[in-house]
Design a protein around this motif. Structure first.
Motif, PDB file in Angstrom:
ATOM      1  N   MET A  28       0.683  -1.226  -0.136  1.00 22.24           N
ATOM      2  CA  MET A  28      -0.005  -0.037   0.033  1.00 22.24           C
ATOM      3  C   MET A  28       0.950   1.067   0.053  1.00 22.24           C
ATOM      4  O   MET A  28       1.976   1.067   0.433  1.00 22.24           O
ATOM      5  CB  MET A  28      -0.840  -0.224   1.132  1.00 22.24           C
ATOM      6  CG  MET A  28      -1.818   1.135   1.578  1.00 22.24           C
ATOM      7  SD  MET A  28      -2.867   0.710   2.875  1.00 22.24           S
ATOM      8  CE  MET A  28      -3.804  -0.669   2.215  1.00 22.24           C
ATOM      9  N   GLU A  76      -1.919  -4.294   3.310  1.00 19.40           N
ATOM     10  CA  GLU A  76      -2.575  -4.689   2.148  1.00 19.40           C
ATOM     11  C   GLU A  76      -4.233  -4.599   2.405  1.00 19.40           C
ATOM     12  O   GLU A  76      -4.629  -4.715   3.495  1.00 19.40           O
ATOM     13  CB  GLU A  76      -2.215  -6.076   1.724  1.00 19.40           C
ATOM     14  CG  GLU A  76      -0.756  -6.401   1.387  1.00 19.40           C
ATOM     15  CD  GLU A  76      -0.628  -7.866   1.127  1.00 19.40           C
ATOM     16  OE1 GLU A  76      -1.434  -8.589   1.482  1.00 19.40           O
ATOM     17  OE2 GLU A  76       0.372  -7.956   0.215  1.00 19.40           O
ATOM     18  N   GLU A  77      -4.783  -4.051   1.348  1.00 15.61           N
ATOM     19  CA  GLU A  77      -6.311  -4.276   1.238  1.00 15.61           C
ATOM     20  C   GLU A  77      -6.711  -5.505   0.771  1.00 15.61           C
ATOM     21  O   GLU A  77      -6.103  -6.224   0.022  1.00 15.61           O
ATOM     22  CB  GLU A  77      -7.027  -3.093   0.322  1.00 15.61           C
ATOM     23  CG  GLU A  77      -6.960  -1.945   0.682  1.00 15.61           C
ATOM     24  CD  GLU A  77      -7.577  -0.794  -0.303  1.00 15.61           C
ATOM     25  OE1 GLU A  77      -8.801  -1.006  -0.263  1.00 15.61           O
ATOM     26  OE2 GLU A  77      -6.700  -0.194  -0.830  1.00 15.61           O
ATOM     27  N   LYS A  78      -7.953  -6.005   1.201  1.00 18.67           N
ATOM     28  CA  LYS A  78      -8.355  -7.223   1.040  1.00 18.67           C
ATOM     29  C   LYS A  78      -8.562  -7.277  -0.406  1.00 18.67           C
ATOM     30  O   LYS A  78      -9.027  -6.184  -1.108  1.00 18.67           O
ATOM     31  CB  LYS A  78      -9.650  -7.572   1.597  1.00 18.67           C
ATOM     32  CG  LYS A  78     -10.192  -9.044   1.274  1.00 18.67           C
ATOM     33  CD  LYS A  78     -11.583  -9.194   2.064  1.00 18.67           C
ATOM     34  CE  LYS A  78     -11.926 -10.908   1.703  1.00 18.67           C
ATOM     35  NZ  LYS A  78     -13.052 -10.967   2.741  1.00 18.67           N
ATOM     36  N   GLU A  85       3.892  -2.549   4.042  1.00 15.84           N
ATOM     37  CA  GLU A  85       3.396  -3.713   4.216  1.00 15.84           C
ATOM     38  C   GLU A  85       2.128  -3.977   4.545  1.00 15.84           C
ATOM     39  O   GLU A  85       1.242  -5.061   4.964  1.00 15.84           O
ATOM     40  CB  GLU A  85       4.326  -4.207   5.633  1.00 15.84           C
ATOM     41  CG  GLU A  85       5.957  -4.289   5.280  1.00 15.84           C
ATOM     42  CD  GLU A  85       6.507  -4.677   6.457  1.00 15.84           C
ATOM     43  OE1 GLU A  85       6.043  -5.288   7.322  1.00 15.84           O
ATOM     44  OE2 GLU A  85       7.759  -4.520   6.410  1.00 15.84           O
ATOM     45  N   GLU A  88      -6.069  -6.894  -2.710  1.00 17.63           N
ATOM     46  CA  GLU A  88      -5.131  -6.455  -3.141  1.00 17.63           C
ATOM     47  C   GLU A  88      -3.857  -7.579  -3.636  1.00 17.63           C
ATOM     48  O   GLU A  88      -3.862  -8.326  -2.882  1.00 17.63           O
ATOM     49  CB  GLU A  88      -4.540  -5.311  -2.482  1.00 17.63           C
ATOM     50  CG  GLU A  88      -3.333  -4.421  -2.959  1.00 17.63           C
ATOM     51  CD  GLU A  88      -2.835  -3.403  -2.345  1.00 17.63           C
ATOM     52  OE1 GLU A  88      -1.985  -2.514  -2.694  1.00 17.63           O
ATOM     53  OE2 GLU A  88      -3.101  -3.519  -0.937  1.00 17.63           O
ATOM     54  N   TYR A 131      -2.421  -6.675   7.973  1.00 14.47           N
ATOM     55  CA  TYR A 131      -0.821  -6.716   8.066  1.00 14.47           C
ATOM     56  C   TYR A 131      -0.329  -7.904   8.525  1.00 14.47           C
ATOM     57  O   TYR A 131      -0.950  -8.481   9.436  1.00 14.47           O
ATOM     58  CB  TYR A 131      -0.635  -5.638   9.295  1.00 14.47           C
ATOM     59  CG  TYR A 131       0.735  -5.498   9.696  1.00 14.47           C
ATOM     60  CD1 TYR A 131       1.804  -4.996   8.891  1.00 14.47           C
ATOM     61  CD2 TYR A 131       1.295  -6.157  10.904  1.00 14.47           C
ATOM     62  CE1 TYR A 131       3.226  -5.061   9.150  1.00 14.47           C
ATOM     63  CE2 TYR A 131       2.509  -6.224  11.148  1.00 14.47           C
ATOM     64  CZ  TYR A 131       3.622  -5.685  10.478  1.00 14.47           C
ATOM     65  OH  TYR A 131       4.812  -5.779  10.667  1.00 14.47           O
ATOM     66  N   ALA A 175      -0.522  -9.162  -3.597  1.00 12.26           N
ATOM     67  CA  ALA A 175       0.614  -9.082  -3.001  1.00 12.26           C
ATOM     68  C   ALA A 175       1.743  -8.558  -3.783  1.00 12.26           C
ATOM     69  O   ALA A 175       1.783  -8.852  -4.822  1.00 12.26           O
ATOM     70  CB  ALA A 175       0.804 -10.584  -2.205  1.00 12.26           C
ATOM     71  N   HIS A 176       2.531  -8.211  -2.721  1.00 15.52           N
ATOM     72  CA  HIS A 176       3.710  -7.156  -3.496  1.00 15.52           C
ATOM     73  C   HIS A 176       4.949  -8.311  -3.352  1.00 15.52           C
ATOM     74  O   HIS A 176       5.283  -8.834  -2.572  1.00 15.52           O
ATOM     75  CB  HIS A 176       4.382  -5.953  -2.944  1.00 15.52           C
ATOM     76  CG  HIS A 176       3.069  -4.721  -2.964  1.00 15.52           C
ATOM     77  ND1 HIS A 176       2.905  -4.313  -4.051  1.00 15.52           N
ATOM     78  CD2 HIS A 176       1.918  -4.730  -2.227  1.00 15.52           C
ATOM     79  CE1 HIS A 176       1.842  -3.606  -3.921  1.00 15.52           C
ATOM     80  NE2 HIS A 176       1.203  -3.692  -2.899  1.00 15.52           N
TER      81      HIS A 176
END
Length: 65
Positions: free
Chosen positions: A1, A58-60, A56, A62, A20, A64-65
């Motif tokens: 994010m 994240e939205e539901k 670190e 989204e 998180y 993953a990075h």
């Protein structure tokens, strides 16, 4: 994010799911200069606030990075 999204979520009246490390959290505030957010678990344990890196969060749904 990213920090812009954190600001949008904090100012939004909507309930936006944020995670998180896979755990659902509320964002209580942020430190733009250090790119950190203050969060607590959604289960209501306000005394367990912690500062975490914005990157670190994240939205539901989204990716993953």
């Amino acid at each position: 994010m990213d920090m812009n999204r954190v600001k949008q979520i904090v100012s939004s009246p909507a309930d936006i799911p944020v995670y998180y490390n896979g755990v659902s959290v509320w964002i209580d505030g942020y430190d733009e200069e250090n790119q950190m957010a203050t969060v607590h678990l959604r289960d209501g344990r306000l005394n367990e606030r912690r500062d975490v890196p914005v990157a670190e969060l994240e939205e539901k749904g989204e990716a993953a990075h």
